[in-house]
Each structure stands twice: as structure tokens, then as C-alpha cells.
Scaffold this motif. Structure first.
Motif, PDB file in Angstrom:
ATOM      1  N   PHE A 155       0.806  -1.221   0.000  1.00 15.09           N
ATOM      2  CA  PHE A 155       0.000   0.000   0.000  1.00 15.09           C
ATOM      3  C   PHE A 155       0.838   1.271   0.000  1.00 15.09           C
ATOM      4  N   GLY A 156       2.150   1.082   0.021  1.00 13.00           N
ATOM      5  CA  GLY A 156       3.076   2.189  -0.161  1.00 13.00           C
ATOM      6  C   GLY A 156       2.981   3.308   0.844  1.00 13.00           C
ATOM      7  N   GLU A 157       3.148   4.467   0.309  1.00 14.31           N
ATOM      8  CA  GLU A 157       3.248   5.668   1.128  1.00 14.31           C
ATOM      9  C   GLU A 157       1.982   5.935   1.935  1.00 14.31           C
ATOM     10  N   ALA A 158       0.833   5.579   1.413  1.00  5.14           N
ATOM     11  CA  ALA A 158      -0.419   5.815   2.139  1.00  5.14           C
ATOM     12  C   ALA A 158      -0.413   5.085   3.480  1.00  5.14           C
ATOM     13  N   ALA A 159       0.082   3.841   3.486  1.00  9.90           N
ATOM     14  CA  ALA A 159       0.151   3.075   4.734  1.00  9.90           C
ATOM     15  C   ALA A 159       1.184   3.672   5.679  1.00  9.90           C
ATOM     16  N   ALA A 160       2.316   4.074   5.141  1.00  2.08           N
ATOM     17  CA  ALA A 160       3.383   4.636   5.975  1.00  2.08           C
ATOM     18  C   ALA A 160       2.948   5.935   6.640  1.00  2.08           C
ATOM     19  N   LYS A 161       2.139   6.721   5.958  1.00  2.00           N
ATOM     20  CA  LYS A 161       1.708   8.007   6.508  1.00  2.00           C
ATOM     21  C   LYS A 161       0.648   7.866   7.591  1.00  2.00           C
ATOM     22  N   ARG A 162      -0.064   6.751   7.641  1.00  4.93           N
ATOM     23  CA  ARG A 162      -1.147   6.559   8.612  1.00  4.93           C
ATOM     24  C   ARG A 162      -0.639   6.069   9.973  1.00  4.93           C
ATOM     25  N   VAL A 163       0.589   5.604  10.032  1.00  4.81           N
ATOM     26  CA  VAL A 163       1.129   5.053  11.269  1.00  4.81           C
ATOM     27  C   VAL A 163       1.718   6.184  12.110  1.00  4.81           C
ATOM     28  N   PRO A 164       1.246   6.355  13.340  1.00  3.61           N
ATOM     29  CA  PRO A 164       1.819   7.396  14.208  1.00  3.61           C
ATOM     30  C   PRO A 164       3.190   6.960  14.725  1.00  3.61           C
ATOM     31  N   LEU A 165       4.246   7.384  14.042  1.00  5.30           N
ATOM     32  CA  LEU A 165       5.589   6.904  14.353  1.00  5.30           C
ATOM     33  C   LEU A 165       6.018   7.235  15.780  1.00  5.30           C
ATOM     34  N   GLY A 166       5.648   8.390  16.279  1.00  5.35           N
ATOM     35  CA  GLY A 166       6.005   8.748  17.651  1.00  5.35           C
ATOM     36  C   GLY A 166       5.407   7.784  18.660  1.00  5.35           C
ATOM     37  N   VAL A 167       4.153   7.440  18.457  1.00  9.28           N
ATOM     38  CA  VAL A 167       3.485   6.498  19.359  1.00  9.28           C
ATOM     39  C   VAL A 167       4.132   5.118  19.246  1.00  9.28           C
ATOM     40  N   MET A 168       4.456   4.703  18.028  1.00  6.05           N
ATOM     41  CA  MET A 168       5.079   3.397  17.835  1.00  6.05           C
ATOM     42  C   MET A 168       6.468   3.355  18.465  1.00  6.05           C
ATOM     43  N   ARG A 169       7.212   4.451  18.366  1.00  5.21           N
ATOM     44  CA  ARG A 169       8.534   4.503  19.011  1.00  5.21           C
ATOM     45  C   ARG A 169       8.385   4.353  20.525  1.00  5.21           C
ATOM     46  N   LEU A 170       7.388   5.031  21.109  1.00  5.31           N
ATOM     47  CA  LEU A 170       7.152   4.917  22.551  1.00  5.31           C
ATOM     48  C   LEU A 170       6.729   3.494  22.935  1.00  5.31           C
ATOM     49  N   ALA A 171       5.873   2.881  22.133  1.00  8.25           N
ATOM     50  CA  ALA A 171       5.439   1.509  22.408  1.00  8.25           C
ATOM     51  C   ALA A 171       6.619   0.546  22.323  1.00  8.25           C
ATOM     52  N   THR A 172       7.462   0.727  21.326  1.00  3.65           N
ATOM     53  CA  THR A 172       8.648  -0.117  21.175  1.00  3.65           C
ATOM     54  C   THR A 172       9.567   0.056  22.378  1.00  3.65           C
ATOM     55  N   ALA A 173       9.839   1.314  22.725  1.00  6.69           N
ATOM     56  CA  ALA A 173      10.703   1.587  23.873  1.00  6.69           C
ATOM     57  C   ALA A 173      10.119   0.965  25.135  1.00  6.69           C
ATOM     58  N   GLY A 174       8.810   1.118  25.334  1.00 11.54           N
ATOM     59  CA  GLY A 174       8.155   0.559  26.507  1.00 11.54           C
ATOM     60  C   GLY A 174       8.279  -0.950  26.572  1.00 11.54           C
ATOM     61  N   LEU A 175       8.087  -1.613  25.432  1.00  6.75           N
ATOM     62  CA  LEU A 175       8.180  -3.071  25.393  1.00  6.75           C
ATOM     63  C   LEU A 175       9.584  -3.534  25.764  1.00  6.75           C
ATOM     64  N   PHE A 176      10.605  -2.916  25.175  1.00 10.85           N
ATOM     65  CA  PHE A 176      11.980  -3.316  25.485  1.00 10.85           C
ATOM     66  C   PHE A 176      12.341  -2.988  26.930  1.00 10.85           C
ATOM     67  N   ILE A 177      11.852  -1.888  27.452  1.00 13.13           N
ATOM     68  CA  ILE A 177      12.138  -1.534  28.845  1.00 13.13           C
ATOM     69  C   ILE A 177      11.487  -2.538  29.795  1.00 13.13           C
ATOM     70  N   VAL A 178      10.267  -2.946  29.504  1.00 14.59           N
ATOM     71  CA  VAL A 178       9.606  -3.964  30.331  1.00 14.59           C
ATOM     72  C   VAL A 178      10.398  -5.273  30.286  1.00 14.59           C
ATOM     73  N   LEU A 179      10.818  -5.694  29.082  1.00 13.26           N
ATOM     74  CA  LEU A 179      11.627  -6.912  28.969  1.00 13.26           C
ATOM     75  C   LEU A 179      12.925  -6.770  29.765  1.00 13.26           C
ATOM     76  N   GLY A 180      13.533  -5.576  29.713  1.00 17.46           N
ATOM     77  CA  GLY A 180      14.755  -5.326  30.468  1.00 17.46           C
ATOM     78  C   GLY A 180      14.534  -5.396  31.962  1.00 17.46           C
ATOM     79  N   LEU A 181      13.438  -4.811  32.436  1.00 18.80           N
ATOM     80  CA  LEU A 181      13.143  -4.830  33.872  1.00 18.80           C
ATOM     81  C   LEU A 181      12.855  -6.254  34.364  1.00 18.80           C
ATOM     82  N   VAL A 182      12.172  -7.036  33.543  1.00 18.03           N
ATOM     83  CA  VAL A 182      11.906  -8.430  33.916  1.00 18.03           C
ATOM     84  C   VAL A 182      13.225  -9.200  34.019  1.00 18.03           C
ATOM     85  N   ALA A 183      14.103  -8.985  33.050  1.00 16.69           N
ATOM     86  CA  ALA A 183      15.404  -9.667  33.083  1.00 16.69           C
ATOM     87  C   ALA A 183      16.236  -9.209  34.274  1.00 16.69           C
TER      88      ALA A 183
END
Length: 192
Positions: A155-183
């Protein structure tokens, strides 16, 4: 099953806005052969992530469980911080890799090379060390890469533009931080 699901989720989220996702978009536009580009991404990811997961299992076999827990905890925390930094688009040279070979080979070569040292590859090493399962981690991370990249290719650029990158970066960071805290909690358990 946990190794597969955590690997899939971590990489699918981490790949949003990643340099390799931008490369997928560029290759899809350049070649206008979406199924060849998707096949190239799949081949490159299987090869790259199998090596990364294997490297992770080797690291796990060399370290004591106590040291491994500390290394994994700190690695996941660092991955969480790294996830907050936006990626730069791939260079012109990276996007032209092996283009004389057609879309499938060009995509496989470019994607494999750009993925070297990328967040998702390093996460795969850490997940391989954590779960000590090359097959489940490779399958999970590969499907995570495909889940993030196939819509961009189709779907090209249309799909890329619909994703809130800032929110996804925060979700990614949160997931890795949780995994780190568990470890790290596991590492503290060894210490007591």
C-alpha cells in the motif's frame, strides 16, 4: 510459544519507522514488483535473523545464568532507549544494492545488508539469548518483520503516513524496557 509471540510482537513494533521499513517502501516504489520485493524481504530476514538468533543462543551458552540475566536486562533497556531515536532513511547507495539482478535479489541483498546492526537484528540476538530457541525466535522475528513491511510494500506511502511513528517509538521503547526490567528482576533473584 512465549519465545515466538514476544519475538513477533517486539520486532513488528520495533520495525515501524525503522530504516529497513523505509528501504521496503523505496524498493517497492523503485521496482513496482510487490511480490518480488516481499519475497526478497522474507529471504533476507530469515537469513539475517536465523544468524542473529543463533548468535544469541551462543552468547547464552557462554555465560552463566546470572551474568546472562544482567546482560539481557541491560541490553533490553538500551534497546528501549535506542528505539526512541528516529532512524534516518537508507542512503542512495544502500537502496541501489544489486539492482542489476532484479527486484527479488536486489531486495534480498539490500535488506540483508541494511539489517546488519539494526535495532531489530540486535533485538533478535537478545531474544535468541533470552529464549535459547533459534527456530521460534527466527520465526517470530521474521513474521514480525513481514507484518510491518508487507503493508508498506503493498500500500506504499499511504500506509506509511497513517502510522503514528512517535506512538510506535514509545510503544517499542516501553516493550523493550519492560523486557529489560523483567530480566533485571531475574538477575536480582540470582543475587539474593
Amino acid at each position: 510459544m512465549e519465545a515466538f509471540l514476544v519475538s513477533l510482537g517486539a520486532v513488528a513494533i520495533a520495525e515501524i519507522g525503522d530504516k529497513t521499513q523505509l528501504l521496503a517502501l523505496i524498493l517497492a516504489v523503485r521496482f513496482r514488483a510487490p511480490w518480488s520485493v516481499i519475497a526478497g524481504i522474507f529471504v533476507a530476514t530469515i537469513a539475517n535473523h536465523a544468524l542473529a538468533a543463533f548468535a544469541g543462543t551462543l552468547v547464552a551458552s557462554w555465560l552463566t545464568p546470572e551474568i546472562l540475566a544482567w546482560v539481557l536486562g541491560l541490553s533490553f533497556l538500551l534497546m528501549g532507549l535506542w528505539a526512541l531515536i528516529p532512524d534516518e532513511p537508507p542512503s542512495e547507495e544502500e537502496t541501489k544494492a544489486a539492482s542489476r539482478f532484479g527486484p527479488l535479489v536486489a531486495t534480498a541483498v539490500a535488506f540483508f545488508l541494511v539489517e546488519m546492526g539494526d535495532k531489530t537484528q540486535i533485538a533478535t540476538v537478545a531474544l535468541g539469548a533470552r529464549y535459547e530457541s533459534v527456530a521460534l525466535v527466527t520465526l517470530g522475528t521474521t513474521l514480525g518483520m513481514m507484518a510491518a513491511n508487507v503493508p508498506v510494500v503493498l500500500f506504499g506511502e499511504a500506509a506509511a503516513k497513517r502510522v503514528p511513528l512517535g506512538v510506535m517509538r514509545l510503544a517499542t521503547a516501553g516493550l523493550f524496557i519492560v523486557l529489560g526490567l523483567v530480566a533485571l528482576a531475574s538477575a536480582l533473584g540470582y543475587a539474593s
